[in-house]
Design a protein around this motif. Sequence first.
Motif: not given
Length: 274
Positions: A159-162, A165-172
């Motif tokens: 889950x994350x906000x594409x 850019x600061x939403x680090x959950x999608x860095x994976x």
Amino acid sequence: METPEGAATNRRAEATQDARSHAVELPSDTEPTLRLLEQYSGIDPKDVPGLVRQVVMVEQQAQALTVFPYGCIKSFWFLNLVPTLDDPRYQAVAERLRTPRSTETFLDVGCCLGPVVRLLASQGVPDDRLHGTDLHAGFLDLGHELFGDRGRSRATYVAGDILDESDARLDVLRGKIDIIYALAFFHLFEREGQLEAAKRMVGFLRPENPRVMIFGQNQGPKIEGWEKYVLDPGRWTSLWEEVGRATGTRWRTEMEVESTDKWNNVRFGVYRIV
């Protein structure tokens, strides 16, 4: 104390047990998803419609609507796999991912309950190479509940906000994806949002793979202002030229437009130029 996984399992068991007495008539275009529930999840065909109702609906209201009130929830369009199965690019991608020795990875952005990820798994793609992401974690949880694969699926759901850019959950996902699918996704935003989403997707793609691609579909009614959401081929190419300048990459675009008196439907593919 009952764990969340145990609670979901118990709810699913209750739903399956009670399914025949809670039948619901579903649109014909959900038929591929109903078959997927039979084949992937092992549900008795007689219980599938009732299970969908029990998991997705609560007291005649769509449980998924409490996550976010998309119009596609009320119509069950979010369980419609027909556009995916009819897409030649999807068919080619599924074959590509099944190729022996393939290590390529797939990401469904805005995956909602994740039926496309489960579809690929049912078609023989190793699920440890499959990923789904959505802004709303509640959709991902409902997907596990509906398909009954929490704890047994190796697919990755994030889950994350594409657009953030600061939403680090999608860095994976950064630099780990080879193929991105965006069905009914870009048309959620006007051009600036589409640009931000596209730049973030480029960051997800594996830089060393010259065959990375992004593909999908958009649609919208022929009403004034909708052209800001469903871009025509020229504006779509212009968007990706701007993405390239912002990310130091180059992209080739394809788009097929199917129009009716009331709707614009487009299929697209975006490919890295090396």
